[in-house]
Scaffold this motif. Structure first.
Motif, short mmCIF file in Angstrom:
data_model
loop_
_atom_site.label_atom_id
_atom_site.label_comp_id
_atom_site.label_asym_id
_atom_site.label_seq_id
_atom_site.Cartn_x
_atom_site.Cartn_y
_atom_site.Cartn_z
N LEU A 1 4.95 3.22 -11.61
CA LEU A 1 4.23 2.23 -10.78
C LEU A 1 4.18 0.88 -11.50
CD1 LEU A 1 0.96 2.68 -8.78
CD2 LEU A 1 1.17 0.78 -10.38
N ILE A 2 3.82 0.92 -12.79
CA ILE A 2 3.68 -0.33 -13.54
C ILE A 2 5.02 -1.08 -13.56
CG2 ILE A 2 3.35 -1.24 -15.89
CD1 ILE A 2 0.71 -0.57 -14.54
N ASP A 3 6.11 -0.34 -13.78
CA ASP A 3 7.43 -0.99 -13.80
C ASP A 3 7.74 -1.62 -12.46
OD1 ASP A 3 7.91 -0.42 -16.41
OD2 ASP A 3 9.16 1.35 -16.02
N TRP A 4 7.35 -0.93 -11.39
CA TRP A 4 7.64 -1.47 -10.06
C TRP A 4 6.85 -2.76 -9.83
CZ3 TRP A 4 5.46 -3.07 -5.62
CH2 TRP A 4 6.34 -3.29 -4.55
N ILE B 1 0.85 -1.20 0.00
CA ILE B 1 0.00 0.00 0.00
C ILE B 1 0.89 1.24 0.00
CG2 ILE B 1 -1.63 1.38 1.37
CD1 ILE B 1 -2.78 -1.36 2.39
N HIS B 2 1.85 1.23 0.92
CA HIS B 2 2.77 2.36 1.05
C HIS B 2 3.49 2.61 -0.27
CE1 HIS B 2 6.00 4.75 2.96
NE2 HIS B 2 5.04 5.02 3.81
N LYS B 3 3.94 1.54 -0.89
CA LYS B 3 4.70 1.68 -2.14
C LYS B 3 3.81 2.23 -3.26
CE LYS B 3 8.44 1.40 -4.36
NZ LYS B 3 9.65 2.11 -3.91
N LEU B 4 2.64 1.64 -3.45
CA LEU B 4 1.78 2.08 -4.57
C LEU B 4 1.34 3.53 -4.40
CD1 LEU B 4 -0.49 -1.00 -5.46
CD2 LEU B 4 1.86 -0.48 -6.16
N VAL B 5 1.05 3.92 -3.15
CA VAL B 5 0.62 5.30 -2.91
C VAL B 5 1.77 6.28 -3.19
CG1 VAL B 5 -0.12 6.92 -1.09
CG2 VAL B 5 -1.22 4.68 -1.30
N SER B 6 3.02 5.82 -3.04
CA SER B 6 4.17 6.72 -3.21
C SER B 6 4.36 7.16 -4.66
CB SER B 6 5.44 6.06 -2.69
OG SER B 6 5.90 5.06 -3.59
N PHE B 7 3.73 6.46 -5.61
CA PHE B 7 3.82 6.89 -7.01
C PHE B 7 2.71 7.89 -7.29
CE2 PHE B 7 5.63 2.58 -7.03
CZ PHE B 7 6.84 2.82 -7.66
N ASP B 8 3.10 9.08 -7.76
CA ASP B 8 2.08 10.07 -8.17
C ASP B 8 1.55 9.64 -9.53
OD1 ASP B 8 0.57 12.14 -9.14
OD2 ASP B 8 2.06 13.69 -8.76
N THR B 9 0.40 8.98 -9.51
CA THR B 9 -0.19 8.47 -10.76
C THR B 9 -1.46 9.25 -11.11
OG1 THR B 9 -1.25 6.78 -9.40
CG2 THR B 9 0.72 6.13 -10.61
N THR B 10 -1.42 10.56 -10.88
CA THR B 10 -2.53 11.42 -11.32
C THR B 10 -2.78 11.13 -12.81
OG1 THR B 10 -1.79 13.07 -9.73
CG2 THR B 10 -3.35 13.80 -11.41
N SER B 11 -4.06 11.03 -13.16
CA SER B 11 -4.42 10.53 -14.50
C SER B 11 -3.72 11.26 -15.64
CB SER B 11 -5.93 10.63 -14.70
OG SER B 11 -6.62 9.99 -13.66
N ARG B 12 -3.47 12.56 -15.48
CA ARG B 12 -2.86 13.31 -16.59
C ARG B 12 -1.40 12.91 -16.82
NH1 ARG B 12 -3.29 18.06 -12.57
NH2 ARG B 12 -1.47 17.63 -11.29
N ASP B 13 -0.77 12.26 -15.83
CA ASP B 13 0.65 11.92 -15.93
C ASP B 13 0.84 10.43 -16.22
OD1 ASP B 13 1.40 14.56 -15.31
OD2 ASP B 13 1.12 14.15 -13.17
#
Ligand SMILES: [Zn+2]
Length: 407
Positions: A45-48, A28-40
């Motif tokens: 995250l996918i690579d991780w 959870i901590h890891k996935l939240v740490s990626f700023d995956t705002t839709s415009r970006d």
């Protein structure tokens, strides 16, 4: 409310938690740490996740958007007998999150932060915690061996119209995979949801004719005509509210009609030439949005003779903005039975918000929605999920493991 004892399973406390349970929190901590705002881009995250799965010997298939900045990830853990195609269970989540721009956050939105009995962070409820909890069970699924495949489906651009998952689903169909069902982990408070409304959004452009505002008969006032059409939409909304049809399983038990944006005119002393507005229907399965739009168009057409008598190049145009079908599994599919068994209740609900579930459903993959947190906590500043919801999600996944694992 105090955190129940079970919530300790998701706290990062090595002395209190077995290694796998710690992993749920770590993920959870890891996935939240990626700023995956839709415009970006969501590729970091996918690579991780791809690396995480590869570390467990699981390969992933990526499907990209047109400019290759975003990807879906699909990965299969085959059954012990080698079956990787049939009777699988898909665990599905979107990777993108809504923007934090202009929202007053008290914590870093891209750092999952425990305060009291809640975890705060962008995406903790919508909807990285479900995906993280599922991924945390990969080592256990592999160690115990599977009787049927488990698939992970992580998508991009859900928050901007369920765009990315359409390519992922096309890929599933093209490869001939025949999953038994899909669980979409959108926040439902871990309640089993078997249906949601459909949504159709439109833009209406009224092209009038400019004139000096002292000479209104020489102009065609686009703002006023647009407002007449908006008023007609408001009347439709009232008619649904007061006369149905109804399905009381939904929080809002009737089809809703809503105008969200309107723009028109330039100055008070000019008869406005242009006005456009965006509106949507969120419809129950038995209300046909195409018929609803036809009624709106019919109403709009009544203004055209008057408009064209003044200026022949005036018009009223409707463009589709977005379409998301509704779905209803009626709770009698195998995946609904699995969902009931895993959350330990016989109750099923229906929700008014749209999800990727209907797209899986329309691809002949029966789908349910069940995830931690509540939709009311999504998209907000200080988005949060209760620790006991994360514990309930973990308990759900554990029961799922008991059903799909061989040992
Ligand atoms: Zn979501």
């Amino acid at each position: 409310m105090n955190a129940p004892a079970s919530a300790s399973t998701v706290r990062p406390d090595p002395s209190a938690s077995p290694a796998r349970q710690l992993l749920a929190w770590d993920l959870i901590h890891k996935l939240v740490s990626f700023d995956t705002t839709s415009r970006d881009s969501n590729l970091a995250l996918i690579d991780w996740v791809r690396g995480y799965l590869r570390g467990h010997g699981v390969e992933s298939t990526l499907t990209f958007n047109d400019d290759q900045r975003k990807a879906n990830l699909f990965a299969t853990l085959p059954a012990q007998d080698g079956n990787a195609t049939d009777r699988g269970i898909v665990l599905s989540g979107h990777t993108d999150v809504v923007p934090v721009d202009g929202q007053p956050w008290d914590t870093d939105p891209f750092r999952a932060t425990i305060i009291g009995d809640r975890v705060h962070g962008r995406g903790v409820t919508d909807m990285k915690s479900f995906s993280a909890t599922g991924l945390a069970f990969v080592p256990e699924f592999l160690r115990r061996g599977l009787r049927r495949p488990v698939h992970f489906a992580l998508s991009y651009d859900e928050e901007v119209g369920c765009i990315g998952v359409r390519r992922l689903i096309e890929d599933i169909v093209r490869r001939g995979l025949k999953p038994t069902g899909c669980i979409v982990g959108e926040p439902t408070g871990m309640q089993l949801v078997v249906a949601h409304k459909g949504k159709k959004g439109y833009r209406c452009l009224v092209r009038g004719h400019e004139a000096h505002s002292s000479l209104t008969p020489l102009g065609v006032n686009a703002v006023q005509i647009a407002c007449e059409i908006v008023t007609f939409l408001t009347g439709m909304a009232r008619a649904f509210r007061d006369g149905g049809a109804y399905d009381d399983a939904y929080d809002v038990p009737y089809t809703t009609v809503h105008t969200g944006v309107i723009r028109g005119g330039t100055a008070l002393n000019i008869v406005p030439r242009d006005c456009w507005f965006d509106f949507e229907f969120r419809h129950l399965p038995f209300d046909d949005p195409d018929l609803l739009l036809a009624r709106v168009k019919e109403h709009a057409a009544r203004f055209l003779p008057e408009m064209r008598a003044v200026a022949p190049d005036t018009f009223i145009e409707f463009d589709a903005l977005s379409t998301l079908p509704g779905f209803d599994t009626h709770g009698d599919s195998e995946i609904a039975d699995i969902g009931r068994a895993c959350n330990g209740t016989h109750d099923c609900g229906k929700v008014s918000f749209g999800t990727e579930a209907s797209l899986f459903h329309n691809a002949a993959i029966p789908t349910i929605i069940c995830g931690p947190g509540h939709i009311a906590q999504a998209h907000q500043p200080n988005e949060w999920v209760a620790l006991d919801q994360l514990a309930a999600c973990e308990a759900f996944m554990r029961r799922l493991a008991d059903r799909v694992c061989a040992a």
